[in-house]
Each structure stands twice: as structure tokens, then as C-alpha cells.
Write an enzyme that holds these catalytic residues in place. Structure first.
Site, PDB file in Angstrom:
ATOM      1  N   LYS A   1       0.856  -1.199   0.000  1.00  0.00           N
ATOM      2  CA  LYS A   1       0.000   0.000   0.000  1.00  0.00           C
ATOM      3  C   LYS A   1       0.888   1.243   0.000  1.00  0.00           C
ATOM      4  CE  LYS A   1      -4.520   0.611   2.250  1.00  0.00           C
ATOM      5  NZ  LYS A   1      -5.233   0.599   3.545  1.00  0.00           N
TER       6      LYS A   1
HETATM    7  O1  G3P Z   1      -8.807   1.760   4.879  1.00  0.00           O
HETATM    8  C1  G3P Z   1      -9.010   3.079   5.248  1.00  0.00           C
HETATM    9  C2  G3P Z   1      -9.809   3.146   6.506  1.00  0.00           C
HETATM   10  O2  G3P Z   1      -9.179   2.403   7.536  1.00  0.00           O
HETATM   11  C3  G3P Z   1     -10.040   4.570   6.966  1.00  0.00           C
HETATM   12  O3  G3P Z   1     -11.254   4.551   7.624  1.00  0.00           O
HETATM   13  O4  G3P Z   1     -13.066   5.427   9.071  1.00  0.00           O
HETATM   14  O5  G3P Z   1     -10.643   6.101   9.487  1.00  0.00           O
HETATM   15  O6  G3P Z   1     -11.881   6.974   7.485  1.00  0.00           O
HETATM   16  P1  G3P Z   1     -11.732   5.815   8.475  1.00  0.00           P
END
Ligand code: G3P
Length: 219
Positions: free
Chosen positions: A83
Site C-alpha cells: 500500500k
Molecule cells: O482503509 C481506510 C480506513 O481504515 C479509513 O477509515 O473510518 O478512518 O476513514 P476511516
């Protein structure tokens, strides 16, 4: 549409894998920190748990160091997917790695133009963050629709991996648009199974069956 679980929690990954519906795992530095585990060790454990791609994110910001980190991460297991962030250095690294046959997930995508660049860099996956888009008063699902349209216009092979999913509606709309992958927290996956009428229906069937006094032989 493929379902990935977005976590580094081994117990949650095992539970999701046991459903037989899990196609891969995504992690990021925040999820690794949350797990409290050694990055290399927990990534190896995750790769042993699932057959599909396991995204492991570089933390360097320059191309040269990203390449060195990617070389280390690639050695963990055959199903590691590197990634990288959607930056110039990240896409230089993406281009180099994918040209050598390594799977790359380009993350922190917030515009269709960024997604266009990721596809041109040969990304295996691009991860547009819909939840964080919504958090800022933008329309995350409109972003997914724009990327789908652009990728279809030019027949790009990059898969749209919808990330930052917060609820089942994000999953539903991603599927309706034609995204390739949805990566979501375990709680969102569990929420997909739930419906009040299913629960009520089971209650009714159980109550009526019990009235028959019968059982289905199991031996
Ligand atoms: O894979 C990306 C994810 O972990 C981010 O999620 O909810 O922190 O925007 P969030």
C-alpha cells in the site's frame, strides 16, 4: 463485488474468514497501531489466515525508502499487497513495483483525477476514502461513480477498492455503482447480515415448529 475486512485484529479476521465470504484484508499504520502488535508479525499472521490480498502500507514518504520498505514487506508472504499513498513518490513506487509484478494498493485517494493517475501508474487497487469525503460535506459515492465512469472509458485494469466505509449504505451504493471491492470494519460486515424482518421471521418459524413437537434427526 469482493469483500475485504479493514482491520489488523486477528480475532476479527478469523471470525470474518470463517464465514467463507472474506476475499482479503486491508491494514494501514493507524490500524496496526490500534492492534498493539508488531507490524511484521501481525502481517504474517494475517497472510496465513486468508488466501486473498493483504494490504501492508509503507510509512516512508520518499520513493527510494518506499522501495526499500516494500522489498521488506514483499518477503512476508506471497499474498502481501503493498500500500502506498497517492503522492508523486507513491505513484513512482507504484509504477516500479507493478512493473515487476507486485500488487499495489494506492490509498488516500480523494479525487477522480488522483484515481486517474493511480490507474496510469498501473495500480492493482485504488482506495478512495468515502467516509472521510462525507465527513467533509462532500459526496463520497459521487466520487466512486466518477472513478467507475473514467475507468470504464479507458478500460483501465485498476480495481476500485472502496475504503473508509462506515455503514451498509456505503456498501449497497458501491455495489450499485459497480465498485470492485469494498473494505470495511468487521462491524459493518456483520451489519450487512442483519434485518429486523429476518429476525422476526426466524422467531415465527421457531415458535410454530416447536408446536409440532417434532425434531429433525441429526444422527
Ligand atoms: O482503509 C481506510 C480506513 O481504515 C479509513 O477509515 O473510518 O478512518 O476513514 P476511516
Amino acid at each position: 463485488m469482493k469483500f475485504f475486512v479493514d482491520t489488523a485484529d486477528i480475532a476479527d479476521i478469523k471470525e470474518m474468514a470463517d464465514t467463507g465470504l472474506l476475499d482479503g484484508v486491508t491494514t494501514n499504520p493507524s490500524l496496526i497501531a490500534k492492534s498493539g502488535r508488531d507490524f511484521m508479525e501481525v502481517t504474517k499472521e494475517i497472510c496465513d489466515l486468508v488466501d486473498g490480498p493483504v494490504s501492508a502500507e509503507v510509512v516512508a514518504l520518499d520513493h527510494e525508502t518506499m522501495m526499500k520498505e516494500a522489498e521488506t514487506l514483499r518477503k512476508i508472504a506471497d499474498n502481501v499487497c503493498i500500500k502506498v499513498p497517492l503522492t508523486i513518490d507513491g505513484l513512482k513506487t507504484c509504477k516500479k513495483l507493478t512493473s515487476d509484478g507486485t500488487k499495489v494498493n494506492v490509498t488516500l485517494c480523494f479525487s477522480a483525477n488522483q484515481a486517474l493517475l493511480a490507474a496510469k501508474a498501473g495500480a492493482t487497487f485504488v482506495s478512495p476514502f468515502v467516509g472521510r469525503h462525507d465527513d467533509n460535506g462532500l459526496d463520497g459515492m459521487e466520487l466512486i461513480a466518477d472513478i467507475r465512469r473514467i475507468y470504464d472509458n479507458y478500460d483501465f485494469g485498476t480495481e476500485i477498492l472502496v475504503a473508509s466505509i462506515r455503514n451498509p449504505v456505503h456498501v449497497l451504493k458501491s455495489a450499485l455503482i459497480g465498485a470492485d471491492v469494498a473494505t470495511m470494519p468487521p462491524a459493518v460486515i456483520k451489519g450487512l447480515f442483519k434485518h429486523i424482518l429476518t429476525d422476526k421471521g426466524i422467531e415465527g418459524f421457531v415458535a410454530d415448529w416447536e408446536k409440532t413437537g417434532q425434531t429433525i434427526p441429526t444422527s
